[in-house]
Design a protein around this motif. Structure first.
Motif, PDB file in Angstrom:
ATOM      1  N   VAL A 108     113.781  30.758  -6.367  1.00 25.98           N
ATOM      2  CA  VAL A 108     112.316  30.825  -6.441  1.00 25.98           C
ATOM      3  C   VAL A 108     111.914  32.009  -7.331  1.00 25.98           C
ATOM      4  N   GLY A 112     110.419  31.306 -10.941  1.00 23.53           N
ATOM      5  CA  GLY A 112     109.010  31.704 -10.910  1.00 23.53           C
ATOM      6  C   GLY A 112     108.720  32.803 -11.921  1.00 23.53           C
ATOM      7  N   THR A 113     109.584  33.819 -11.955  1.00 20.70           N
ATOM      8  CA  THR A 113     109.348  34.947 -12.862  1.00 20.70           C
ATOM      9  C   THR A 113     109.434  34.503 -14.325  1.00 20.70           C
ATOM     10  N   LEU A 115     108.682  31.559 -15.486  1.00 23.45           N
ATOM     11  CA  LEU A 115     107.458  30.815 -15.785  1.00 23.45           C
ATOM     12  C   LEU A 115     106.255  31.754 -15.925  1.00 23.45           C
ATOM     13  N   VAL A 116     106.173  32.750 -15.055  1.00 23.06           N
ATOM     14  CA  VAL A 116     105.062  33.714 -15.135  1.00 23.06           C
ATOM     15  C   VAL A 116     105.089  34.430 -16.484  1.00 23.06           C
ATOM     16  N   GLY A 119     104.421  31.842 -19.415  1.00 27.79           N
ATOM     17  CA  GLY A 119     103.043  31.350 -19.352  1.00 27.79           C
ATOM     18  C   GLY A 119     102.036  32.410 -19.752  1.00 27.79           C
ATOM     19  N   THR A 120     102.208  33.616 -19.187  1.00 22.96           N
ATOM     20  CA  THR A 120     101.264  34.696 -19.481  1.00 22.96           C
ATOM     21  C   THR A 120     101.321  35.072 -20.956  1.00 22.96           C
TER      22      THR A 120
ATOM     23  N   GLY B 103      98.385  34.500 -15.369  1.00 24.95           N
ATOM     24  CA  GLY B 103      99.645  35.013 -14.825  1.00 24.95           C
ATOM     25  C   GLY B 103      99.659  34.988 -13.304  1.00 24.95           C
ATOM     26  N   ILE B 106      99.871  31.369 -12.072  1.00 23.77           N
ATOM     27  CA  ILE B 106     101.228  30.810 -12.185  1.00 23.77           C
ATOM     28  C   ILE B 106     102.127  31.424 -11.111  1.00 23.77           C
ATOM     29  N   ALA B 107     102.020  32.737 -10.913  1.00 27.78           N
ATOM     30  CA  ALA B 107     102.896  33.409  -9.940  1.00 27.78           C
ATOM     31  C   ALA B 107     102.704  32.822  -8.547  1.00 27.78           C
ATOM     32  N   THR B 110     103.688  28.839  -8.506  1.00 27.37           N
ATOM     33  CA  THR B 110     105.127  28.554  -8.598  1.00 27.37           C
ATOM     34  C   THR B 110     105.834  28.988  -7.322  1.00 27.37           C
ATOM     35  N   SER B 132     104.741  39.056  -7.744  1.00 25.38           N
ATOM     36  CA  SER B 132     104.691  39.450  -9.154  1.00 25.38           C
ATOM     37  C   SER B 132     103.836  40.683  -9.419  1.00 25.38           C
TER      38      SER B 132
END
Lengths: 137, 235
Positions: A108, A112-113, A115-116, A119-120, B103, B106-107, B110, B132
């Motif tokens: 996870v 997740g990291t 994607l973050v 995406g950002t 951000g 998404i954090a 997800t 995050s």
């Protein structure tokens, strides 16, 4: 007022601008004030946030100088790891994390990291390009 | 006597925590590679010590929770970098705001979606959601939405380590043109560890990463009451 009496505020300011310990004490004072306000008015945010907003307001209005807190604040921020390491030790109570559950948690966090970050960064870059293009026309 | 024993334990674990932290920091200064970062070395060394002495978390934290309480003043201290970056905020606030919104979104989603797919328990899922953002803010959000703040601190640390390790590869793969995007990548994805990494790339990236980290923390804490309301409504 004698000259000596007028010197006292100057001395306090000098001490505050040069002592990191005093500055940390002032910051802790603002935190305590924030906690007090949160309890008094039953606010839904942590006391630290209220303290931060108070400090920001005082800095922006010029009531206090950044010099009176700068060294203390950056010391606290630089040594932040020391203050949350004890909480990380909570893993001692979670033997079940050794094994499949631990791998799932890692999955996870890693996915997740990724994607973050992606995406950002792509969103910000897109906004930046849009801004540059529109600034030219 | 139980009182003196408890005091002795508190002094011992506080001292051990501080000494290990200073040791890890010194070690990192001598050999600056990522797997020797204090973020990894300090908790690992403490875990080994606690396991050899058969100390549980309850006994450990009873003596050291005063250190965790100092995260409150750390939150106040974030006022300084925000104030000193006000020119950058004034110039770039729309982009920074969009970056923090996207951000954080998404954090949270997800963490929620992946934890659901993998069948993790509700308290784990809620503890993973704020991972995050930087620790003092993440722990506040976690207790707000019904997670376990201590576990969140652990996930935040793992996120920082993983983000700092992933960051270089991401920079190579993604077609990023602006220092704004490179800074946001580290500040949003890997908080404190990411900011340190971004400073190695450039001072502009570093300031942006620091600012994005603080703004994301602030944004998350401010929406947490609303989020906890929504979570309860859907649960």
């Amino acid at each position: 007022m004698s000259i000596r009496a007028r010197k006292i505020p100057v001395l306090i300011r000098f001490a505050l601008h040069h002592s990191r310990v005093l500055q940390i004490a002032v910051i802790i004072g603002f935190w305590a004030l924030g906690e007090g306000l949160v309890r008094r008015f039953d606010l839904p945010v942590p006391g630290g946030i209220i303290g931060m907003v108070l400090v920001l307001a005082l800095l922006a209005s010029g009531v206090i100088s950044p010099l009176s807190m700068r060294r203390g604040a950056y010391w606290l921020l630089a040594e932040m790891l020391l203050f949350f390491v004890p909480a990380v030790m909570a893993v001692l109570d979670h033997h079940e994390f050794v094994g499949l559950l631990g791998l799932k948690l890692l999955a996870v966090i890693v996915i997740g990291t990724g994607l973050v970050m992606g995406g950002t960064a792509l969103t910000v870059d897109l906004c930046y390009r849009w801004q540059v293009r529109h600034a030219l026309h | 006597m139980p009182f003196t024993e408890a005091t002795a334990l508190a002094v011992f674990w506080s001292a051990a925590t501080i000494v290990f932290y200073i040791g890890a920091r010194t070690l990192h200064r001598l050999r600056p590679c990522w797997w020797l970062s204090p973020l990894i070395v300090t908790p690992t060394a403490l875990l080994i010590l606690a396991l050899t002495l058969h100390t549980g978390y309850r006994d450990y934290i009873r003596g050291t929770h005063w250190l965790v309480a100092l995260l409150g003043p750390v939150t106040v201290a974030f006022a300084l970098p925000i104030y000193e970056q006000r020119a950058l905020i004034r110039r770039q606030w729309p982009v920074l705001l969009i970056g923090v919104l996207v951000g954080s979104g998404i954090a949270m989603t997800t963490a929620w979606a992946l934890a659901s797919v993998l069948g993790l328990s509700d308290s784990l899922r809620l503890s993973l959601m704020p991972r995050s953002v930087t620790t003092p803010f993440a722990m506040a959000v976690s207790s707000d939405i019904g997670g376990l703040p201590d576990l969140t601190a652990l996930f935040v640390v793992l996120t920082g380590v993983c983000g700092a390790a992933l960051g270089d590869a991401m920079l190579k793969w993604l077609p990023l043109r602006s220092s704004l995007a490179r800074g946001a990548l580290f500040g949003m994805g890997a908080h404190g560890a990411g900011v340190a990494k971004a400073h190695q790339i450039g001072s502009e990236e570093g300031s942006i990463a620091g600012l994005v980290m603080v703004l994301a923390g602030l944004f998350n804490v401010l929406v947490a009451p609303l989020l906890s309301y929504c979570l309860r409504a859907f649960a």
